[in-house]
Enzyme design. Sequence first.
Site, PDB file in Angstrom:
ATOM      1  N   ASP A  65       0.869  -1.182   0.000  1.00  0.00           N
ATOM      2  CA  ASP A  65       0.000   0.000   0.000  1.00  0.00           C
ATOM      3  C   ASP A  65       0.905   1.231   0.000  1.00  0.00           C
ATOM      4  O   ASP A  65       1.674   1.432   0.948  1.00  0.00           O
ATOM      5  CB  ASP A  65      -0.865  -0.044   1.273  1.00  0.00           C
ATOM      6  CG  ASP A  65      -1.812   1.134   1.382  1.00  0.00           C
ATOM      7  OD1 ASP A  65      -1.563   2.184   0.733  1.00  0.00           O
ATOM      8  OD2 ASP A  65      -2.807   1.003   2.112  1.00  0.00           O
ATOM      9  N   ASN A  92       1.306   6.314 -10.619  1.00  0.00           N
ATOM     10  CA  ASN A  92      -0.002   6.141 -11.260  1.00  0.00           C
ATOM     11  C   ASN A  92      -1.108   5.752 -10.276  1.00  0.00           C
ATOM     12  O   ASN A  92      -2.282   6.012 -10.541  1.00  0.00           O
ATOM     13  CB  ASN A  92       0.140   5.087 -12.363  1.00  0.00           C
ATOM     14  CG  ASN A  92      -1.202   4.553 -12.823  1.00  0.00           C
ATOM     15  OD1 ASN A  92      -1.921   5.194 -13.593  1.00  0.00           O
ATOM     16  ND2 ASN A  92      -1.579   3.374 -12.325  1.00  0.00           N
ATOM     17  N   TYR A 156     -11.091  15.281  -5.315  1.00  0.00           N
ATOM     18  CA  TYR A 156     -10.252  14.545  -6.268  1.00  0.00           C
ATOM     19  C   TYR A 156      -9.535  15.553  -7.174  1.00  0.00           C
ATOM     20  O   TYR A 156      -8.320  15.485  -7.373  1.00  0.00           O
ATOM     21  CB  TYR A 156     -11.119  13.589  -7.100  1.00  0.00           C
ATOM     22  CG  TYR A 156     -10.387  12.886  -8.219  1.00  0.00           C
ATOM     23  CD1 TYR A 156      -9.479  11.865  -7.964  1.00  0.00           C
ATOM     24  CD2 TYR A 156     -10.611  13.238  -9.552  1.00  0.00           C
ATOM     25  CE1 TYR A 156      -8.807  11.217  -8.993  1.00  0.00           C
ATOM     26  CE2 TYR A 156      -9.948  12.597 -10.589  1.00  0.00           C
ATOM     27  CZ  TYR A 156      -9.048  11.585 -10.308  1.00  0.00           C
ATOM     28  OH  TYR A 156      -8.380  10.951 -11.336  1.00  0.00           O
ATOM     29  N   GLY A 157     -10.309  16.507  -7.713  1.00  0.00           N
ATOM     30  CA  GLY A 157      -9.710  17.538  -8.572  1.00  0.00           C
ATOM     31  C   GLY A 157      -8.634  18.309  -7.836  1.00  0.00           C
ATOM     32  O   GLY A 157      -7.558  18.578  -8.380  1.00  0.00           O
ATOM     33  N   ALA A 158      -8.912  18.649  -6.577  1.00  0.00           N
ATOM     34  CA  ALA A 158      -7.935  19.410  -5.786  1.00  0.00           C
ATOM     35  C   ALA A 158      -6.654  18.598  -5.576  1.00  0.00           C
ATOM     36  O   ALA A 158      -5.541  19.130  -5.653  1.00  0.00           O
ATOM     37  CB  ALA A 158      -8.551  19.807  -4.452  1.00  0.00           C
ATOM     38  N   LYS A 160      -5.430  16.356  -7.561  1.00  0.00           N
ATOM     39  CA  LYS A 160      -4.687  16.289  -8.825  1.00  0.00           C
ATOM     40  C   LYS A 160      -4.106  17.655  -9.190  1.00  0.00           C
ATOM     41  O   LYS A 160      -3.029  17.724  -9.794  1.00  0.00           O
ATOM     42  CB  LYS A 160      -5.600  15.765  -9.943  1.00  0.00           C
ATOM     43  CG  LYS A 160      -6.051  14.303  -9.753  1.00  0.00           C
ATOM     44  CD  LYS A 160      -4.889  13.320  -9.807  1.00  0.00           C
ATOM     45  CE  LYS A 160      -5.358  11.875  -9.925  1.00  0.00           C
ATOM     46  NZ  LYS A 160      -4.249  10.921 -10.017  1.00  0.00           N
TER      47      LYS A 160
HETATM   48  N1  LIG Z   1      -9.870   6.319 -15.521  1.00  0.00           N
HETATM   49  C1  LIG Z   1      -9.960   7.623 -15.681  1.00  0.00           C
HETATM   50  O1  LIG Z   1     -10.944   8.135 -16.238  1.00  0.00           O
HETATM   51  C2  LIG Z   1      -8.869   8.519 -15.175  1.00  0.00           C
HETATM   52  C3  LIG Z   1      -8.886   9.866 -15.579  1.00  0.00           C
HETATM   53  C4  LIG Z   1      -7.893  10.709 -15.131  1.00  0.00           C
HETATM   54  C5  LIG Z   1      -6.899  10.237 -14.312  1.00  0.00           C
HETATM   55  N2  LIG Z   1      -6.906   8.918 -13.925  1.00  0.00           N
HETATM   56  C6  LIG Z   1      -5.834   8.483 -13.027  1.00  0.00           C
HETATM   57  O2  LIG Z   1      -5.204   7.360 -13.567  1.00  0.00           O
HETATM   58  C7  LIG Z   1      -4.613   6.595 -12.514  1.00  0.00           C
HETATM   59  C8  LIG Z   1      -4.943   5.128 -12.712  1.00  0.00           C
HETATM   60  O3  LIG Z   1      -6.342   4.954 -12.602  1.00  0.00           O
HETATM   61  P1  LIG Z   1      -7.151   3.918 -13.503  1.00  0.00           P
HETATM   62  O4  LIG Z   1      -8.138   4.704 -14.261  1.00  0.00           O
HETATM   63  O5  LIG Z   1      -6.234   3.020 -14.226  1.00  0.00           O
HETATM   64  O6  LIG Z   1      -8.007   3.128 -12.392  1.00  0.00           O
HETATM   65  P2  LIG Z   1      -7.694   1.786 -11.599  1.00  0.00           P
HETATM   66  O7  LIG Z   1      -7.653   0.627 -12.507  1.00  0.00           O
HETATM   67  O8  LIG Z   1      -8.661   1.784 -10.471  1.00  0.00           O
HETATM   68  O9  LIG Z   1      -6.223   2.035 -11.077  1.00  0.00           O
HETATM   69  C9  LIG Z   1      -5.893   2.568  -9.827  1.00  0.00           C
HETATM   70  C10 LIG Z   1      -4.713   1.764  -9.349  1.00  0.00           C
HETATM   71  O10 LIG Z   1      -4.179   2.375  -8.178  1.00  0.00           O
HETATM   72  C11 LIG Z   1      -3.837   1.336  -7.288  1.00  0.00           C
HETATM   73  N3  LIG Z   1      -3.896   1.866  -5.930  1.00  0.00           N
HETATM   74  C12 LIG Z   1      -4.874   2.623  -5.388  1.00  0.00           C
HETATM   75  N4  LIG Z   1      -4.593   2.917  -4.121  1.00  0.00           N
HETATM   76  C13 LIG Z   1      -3.384   2.339  -3.875  1.00  0.00           C
HETATM   77  C14 LIG Z   1      -2.569   2.271  -2.726  1.00  0.00           C
HETATM   78  N5  LIG Z   1      -2.923   2.865  -1.577  1.00  0.00           N
HETATM   79  N6  LIG Z   1      -1.398   1.591  -2.799  1.00  0.00           N
HETATM   80  C15 LIG Z   1      -1.029   0.995  -3.952  1.00  0.00           C
HETATM   81  N7  LIG Z   1      -1.763   1.020  -5.065  1.00  0.00           N
HETATM   82  C16 LIG Z   1      -2.937   1.677  -5.017  1.00  0.00           C
HETATM   83  C17 LIG Z   1      -4.886   0.250  -7.512  1.00  0.00           C
HETATM   84  O11 LIG Z   1      -4.392  -1.038  -7.196  1.00  0.00           O
HETATM   85  P3  LIG Z   1      -4.787  -1.832  -5.870  1.00  0.00           P
HETATM   86  O12 LIG Z   1      -6.238  -1.570  -5.625  1.00  0.00           O
HETATM   87  O13 LIG Z   1      -4.450  -3.227  -6.166  1.00  0.00           O
HETATM   88  O14 LIG Z   1      -3.911  -1.231  -4.828  1.00  0.00           O
HETATM   89  C18 LIG Z   1      -5.094   0.339  -9.009  1.00  0.00           C
HETATM   90  O15 LIG Z   1      -4.233  -0.541  -9.700  1.00  0.00           O
HETATM   91  C19 LIG Z   1      -5.146   7.181 -11.203  1.00  0.00           C
HETATM   92  O16 LIG Z   1      -4.164   8.029 -10.633  1.00  0.00           O
HETATM   93  C20 LIG Z   1      -6.330   8.016 -11.662  1.00  0.00           C
HETATM   94  O17 LIG Z   1      -6.605   9.083 -10.791  1.00  0.00           O
HETATM   95  C21 LIG Z   1      -7.859   8.058 -14.352  1.00  0.00           C
END
Ligand SMILES: NC(=O)c1ccc[n+]([C@@H]2O[C@H](COP(=O)([O-])OP(=O)(O)OC[C@H]3O[C@@H](n4cnc5c(N)ncnc54)[C@H](OP(=O)(O)O)[C@@H]3O)[C@@H](O)[C@H]2O)c1
Length: 252
Positions: A65, A92, A156-158, A160
């Site tokens: 984590d 990420n 969330y926006g804040a 980022k």
């Molecule tokens: N999808 C969109 O529309 C979108 C848009 C803009 C930005 N983003 C950004 O893109 C990034 C990836 O998101 P995604 O869309 O690919 O969604 P996702 O599949 O839910 O990916 C999020 C990842 O973060 C990991 N994670 C979360 N909390 C964690 C922690 N405390 N320790 C370690 N790992 C953690 C999760 O893995 P585990 O649960 O296994 O830990 C998961 O693999 C994020 O930063 C998100 O804010 C996404």
Amino acid sequence: MTSPWAGLKLVVTGGGSGIGAAVVTRAAGLGADVLAVGRRAGRLAEVAAKARAVGAGTVVPYAVDVTALGAATRIAERAGEVLGGVDALVNNAGHAVFDRLEDAAEADLREMIDTNLVAPALLIRALLPLLRARQGCVVNVSSVGGVLAMPNRSFYGASKAALNSLTRSLAVELAPEVRVNAVLPGPVDTGLWDVAAGEDADTLRENIVAGTPLGRFGLAPEVAAWVCHLVDPETSSWVTGSLVSVDGGRTA
Ligand SMILES: NC(=O)c1ccc[n+]([C@@H]2O[C@H](COP(=O)([O-])OP(=O)(O)OC[C@H]3O[C@@H](n4cnc5c(N)ncnc54)[C@H](OP(=O)(O)O)[C@@H]3O)[C@@H](O)[C@H]2O)c1
């Protein structure tokens, strides 16, 4: 000719799903060795097995984590042990909550700041000696939510927006040894949207598509390609402090 990716060493957080898994798969496919970090060991193992089947770079899963006390130090130690150096950190892992500020749980608000800002900063700090040693780089996966108004996702926006600020400041602070950039995705079809599942999910998706000039959700590999572009020393060795929108035109 040898690929510039052969022998590159990456640490990718959130590497077990969505955009992170696509970055791990692409980087390993190009020949890089990757430490893939996330909490769900099973998801990381699946991504590693997929990369093994392709047979280029190696993917080493590390279930941790990123918000846990001391996690950044442990990840840096593990990266040193299994990779022997780090050329790129891809921050990420992210936490997103879809809720009005007045309805959101305090624990979620704190978790967004911890996951989206504090953990990336601590990880950059812990990996700096390794990154400096190889003239490395950081790519933060931020969001267009960091530059647009985000009603019902304001915190969330804040978080980022703060990550964008961190990116630009550290780009200057850490130059010329370490480059720091961010990719700002628009709506990408990943598990992140599962938190919005329920009776409003279809309407939410329709509204998102209607507000996106290119008329669809993005795909994780489309974002991963830009992350890898910013890592690639051949294309991006003179790029730092950039916030690159990959968003179907949402910020146009
Ligand atoms: N999808 C969109 O529309 C979108 C848009 C803009 C930005 N983003 C950004 O893109 C990034 C990836 O998101 P995604 O869309 O690919 O969604 P996702 O599949 O839910 O990916 C999020 C990842 O973060 C990991 N994670 C979360 N909390 C964690 C922690 N405390 N320790 C370690 N790992 C953690 C999760 O893995 P585990 O649960 O296994 O830990 C998961 O693999 C994020 O930063 C998100 O804010 C996404």
